[in-house]
Design an enzyme around this catalytic site. Structure first.
Site, mmCIF file in Angstrom:
data_model
loop_
_atom_site.group_PDB
_atom_site.id
_atom_site.type_symbol
_atom_site.label_atom_id
_atom_site.label_comp_id
_atom_site.label_asym_id
_atom_site.label_seq_id
_atom_site.Cartn_x
_atom_site.Cartn_y
_atom_site.Cartn_z
ATOM 1 N N LYS A 294 3.972 0.428 10.062
ATOM 2 C CA LYS A 294 4.011 1.796 9.080
ATOM 3 C C LYS A 294 3.413 3.035 9.894
ATOM 4 C CE LYS A 294 2.736 -0.054 5.014
ATOM 5 N NZ LYS A 294 2.535 0.115 3.713
ATOM 6 N N ARG B 244 4.853 -12.593 9.718
ATOM 7 C CA ARG B 244 5.471 -11.388 9.745
ATOM 8 C C ARG B 244 6.907 -11.267 10.402
ATOM 9 N NH1 ARG B 244 1.817 -7.313 8.818
ATOM 10 N NH2 ARG B 244 3.201 -5.675 9.523
ATOM 11 N N GLU C 199 0.935 -1.146 0.187
ATOM 12 C CA GLU C 199 -0.089 -0.037 -0.201
ATOM 13 C C GLU C 199 0.759 1.132 -0.060
ATOM 14 O OE1 GLU C 199 -2.676 0.176 3.356
ATOM 15 O OE2 GLU C 199 -3.407 2.092 2.596
HETATM 16 P P1 ATP Z 1 1.708 -2.236 8.226
HETATM 17 O O1 ATP Z 1 0.692 -3.045 9.201
HETATM 18 O O2 ATP Z 1 3.021 -1.974 8.923
HETATM 19 O O3 ATP Z 1 0.784 -1.125 7.882
HETATM 20 P P2 ATP Z 1 1.025 -3.437 5.601
HETATM 21 O O4 ATP Z 1 0.977 -5.037 6.066
HETATM 22 O O5 ATP Z 1 -0.263 -3.062 5.962
HETATM 23 O O6 ATP Z 1 2.193 -3.048 7.011
HETATM 24 P P3 ATP Z 1 1.793 -3.590 2.991
HETATM 25 O O7 ATP Z 1 2.151 -2.033 2.350
HETATM 26 O O8 ATP Z 1 0.117 -3.619 2.966
HETATM 27 O O9 ATP Z 1 2.034 -3.271 4.630
HETATM 28 O O10 ATP Z 1 2.506 -4.740 2.733
HETATM 29 C C1 ATP Z 1 2.760 -5.345 1.514
HETATM 30 C C2 ATP Z 1 3.057 -6.602 1.828
HETATM 31 O O11 ATP Z 1 4.184 -6.624 2.628
HETATM 32 C C3 ATP Z 1 2.060 -7.389 2.518
HETATM 33 O O12 ATP Z 1 1.756 -8.478 1.738
HETATM 34 C C4 ATP Z 1 2.277 -7.719 3.642
HETATM 35 O O13 ATP Z 1 1.885 -8.939 4.201
HETATM 36 C C5 ATP Z 1 3.838 -7.718 3.720
HETATM 37 N N1 ATP Z 1 4.556 -7.128 5.008
HETATM 38 C C6 ATP Z 1 4.362 -6.087 5.593
HETATM 39 N N2 ATP Z 1 4.886 -6.158 6.716
HETATM 40 C C7 ATP Z 1 5.587 -7.232 6.796
HETATM 41 C C8 ATP Z 1 6.365 -7.730 7.746
HETATM 42 N N3 ATP Z 1 6.694 -7.297 9.032
HETATM 43 N N4 ATP Z 1 6.772 -9.035 7.566
HETATM 44 C C9 ATP Z 1 6.836 -9.737 6.628
HETATM 45 N N5 ATP Z 1 5.845 -9.130 5.459
HETATM 46 C C10 ATP Z 1 5.200 -8.040 5.585
HETATM 47 MG MG MG Z 2 -1.681 -3.682 4.125
#
Ligand code: ATP
Ligand code: MG
Length: 555
Positions: free
Chosen positions: A271, A261, A35
């Site tokens: 984020k 994660r 995102e």
């Molecule tokens: P946040 O919860 O920090 O906002 P998010 O998962 O919403 O993170 P995205 O931009 O949607 O952030 O993530 C893109 C991809 O990266 C998704 O498939 C997500 O599952 C993966 N991802 C995000 N954070 C992690 C992490 N700490 N470990 C492994 N994969 C991750």
């Molecule tokens: Mg997300």
């Protein structure tokens, strides 16, 4: 070593192996779906390495798709930074960059299909009513008063939503599933909401935006994704993912798999928290070298290799855990130990005068750039009567364990001569401000002729030719291993995460390039920062020479 030998194995790759063997799929298609509401961090790197790594190893494809359904929180700067980071890590996405917003028209069509099938309705309950009727983990929810609106009325309302005739928060399009489901996400989840927001891709074309759960599965299906890999918090949502795809008319049916994660000690990987650190200026920006972002790690001196290697070492499982920072440090340390040329820098300088060295001379010594790799060549080191050494490398008195310079004793200057400390000059507070020495001119590159042993070696820089440089010594950003678990994570910030020093470095570094990494002998690995100018070099400490925390943690 053959390529295949170093391939990781994990439960997802086993599933793929089986799917290929059984003929369920002939080509593997994955995607990385960030995102664009912040910069990528090391947790994203885990997902990137998994998705792109699978595409590489199975000769498949990995799409880069911006999951852009929250226009208010998103920004084109994030879109650009994310592409730069993925490329920098060494991965190539398949075809053009994709956006969920590319599919807004199709998503809208599928919403109409659900309404026509009696599987979606427009709900005018207030947000408070929606919350109350949802129930809890223990108590089932209750049906909304709008749940049985006719298909014709729902179509009319949804059209009005699209035309901007309803206010934000006035209504929602919801799926009609089961308000008593044990899975909260199945209790008539929202599919669309009204938002009068300008979108970085679609401009003002839409005032209704689809929700993540509705968008993601359909985008995966449109792109022909075979294995949709996401983190464990979406485990329950897999039911909704499958529900949407089984109730619309679409060809391909991707399958979602969840993995844990990455959590990393002494930092945060959410984020929302990272944005707060940047916006409230607890750090100098997204690429502050203390940040766990890809941009921060790059500026600190990490390489794509080291990050990819780290992701390989942590592996992919379904088990939540907190990975030690020392694992990440080890990856860059091992790489720089092999690759980084050596140089000398004095971080806490004290002046040293070699009294028997001619005043008006200087000579050019030659030093190897790497002790184990002759191909890295040599460099010139000016040697002069006045030099700087590290203050902590001198003591007036010390026992035998102190293998550095002691008053009345000898030590070797790295790449140069053996010197002996004769006397010191102190300021009014009693601090040593100058050490007077003599040197043995027979000892350049050889042991003393009379066979006496000189064990210690210290580094130095010419006082006349050395360059002033700012050196940023970084430490962990937080003082506790799991700041996300604190009531107030900001209270756990480490007040000493940055220590700035005015150092003296050898003149060969005058033309170092931004991003160039070196080992300052005995002091650690350092990388030239982008804020460097020809008048003021700035180095970031990437990582120490050894894991200083391993010891501290045991104490
Ligand atoms: P946040 O919860 O920090 O906002 P998010 O998962 O919403 O993170 P995205 O931009 O949607 O952030 O993530 C893109 C991809 O990266 C998704 O498939 C997500 O599952 C993966 N991802 C995000 N954070 C992690 C992490 N700490 N470990 C492994 N994969 C991750
Ligand atoms: Mg997300």
């Amino acid at each position: 070593m053959a390529e295949t030998d170093s391939r990781p194995t994990n439960f997802i790759r086993q599933i793929i192996d089986n799917d290929l063997k059984s003929g369920l799929h002939s080509v593997v298609q994955t995607r990385f779906p960030p995102e664009p509401n912040g910069y990528l961090h090391i947790g994203h790197a885990k997902s990137i390495c998994l998705n792109f790594g699978i595409a590489q190893d199975y000769a498949g494809y990995c799409n880069l798709r911006f999951d852009d359904t929250n226009p208010e929180k998103e920004d084109i700067d994030y879109v650009n930074a994310i592409q730069q980071d993925v490329s920098w890590l060494g991965f190539k996405w398949h075809g053009k960059v994709r956006y969920s917003s590319d599919y807004f028209e199709q998503l809208y069509g599928f919403a109409l299909e659900l309404i026509n099938k009696g599987l979606a309705y427009v709900d005018f309950s207030t947000p408070e009513e929606v919350r109350q009727l949802r129930g809890t983990l223990k108590a089932p929810g209750q049906n909304s008063a709008y749940r049985d609106t006719s298909v014709a009325d729902n179509l009319a309302h949804f059209e009005k939503m699209k035309q901007g005739e309803y206010q934000e928060g006035q209504c929602l399009l919801r799926a009609k599933i089961d308000m008593a489901s044990p899975f909260m996400c199945m209790r008539d989840p929202a599919l669309y909401r009204v938002k009068f927001a300008h979108h970085h891709q679609t401009g003002d074309a839409w005032c209704i935006y689809p929700m993540y759960d509705f968008t993601h599965c359909i985008s995966d299906a449109i792109e022909g994704i075979t294995h949709s890999l996401c983190t464990l918090e979406f485990q329950d949502n897999r039911r909704l993912y499958d529900w949407v795809l089984s109730n619309i008319t679409i060809d391909t049916v991707p399958h979602q798999y969840e993995f844990s994660r990455l959590n990393l000690e002494y930092t945060v990987l959410s984020k929302r928290k990272l944005i707060q650190l940047v916006e409230e200026k607890h750090v100098a920006g997204w690429d502050d070298p203390r940040m766990p972002t890809i941009a921060g790690l790059r500026r600190r001196g990490f390489t794509p290799n080291a990050i990819v290697e780290f992701c390989k070492r942590i592996g992919v499982t379904k088990m939540d855990n907190l990975v030690e920072m020392s694992m990440l440090d080890a990856c860059i340390r091992e790489e720089l130990n092999e690759r980084a040329p050596r140089a000398m820098a004095v971080l806490d300088p004290v002046k040293l005068v070699i009294e028997n060295y001619p005043n008006d001379t200087s000579e050019t010594l030659v030093a190897q750039n790497h002790p184990n790799d002759e191909s890295m060549g040599t460099r010139q080191l000016p040697f002069t009567r006045e030099i700087y050494i590290e203050a902590e490398d001198f003591r007036e008195e010390a026992n035998k364990k102190f293998k550095r310079l002691v008053l009345g004793k000898e030590v070797r200057l790295r790449n140069a001569y053996v010197i002996k400390a004769e006397r010191v000059e102190k300021d009014e507070q009693g601090n040593v401000i100058c050490i007077y020495c003599t040197y043995d001119e027979q000892t350049l590159g050889k042991d003393p002729a009379d066979g006496r042993k000189v064990k210690g070696v210290i580094h130095w820089v010419s006082a006349t030719h050395g360059l002033k440089a700012q050196v940023n010594l970084y430490d962990r950003l937080f003082s506790v291993p799991n700041p996300a678990g604190e009531d107030d994570f900001l209270a756990a910030l480490n007040p000493e995460s940055l220590l700035v020093k005015q150092a003296i470095v050898e003149p060969s570094l005058q033309n170092a390039e931004v991003g160039h990494s070196l080992q300052f002998e005995r002091m650690g690995y350092f990388t030239l920062d982008k804020s460097s100018t020809t008048d003021q070099l700035v180095f970031n400490r990437t990582v120490g020479l050894r894991d200083s925390w391993a010891k501290a943690d045991q104490e």
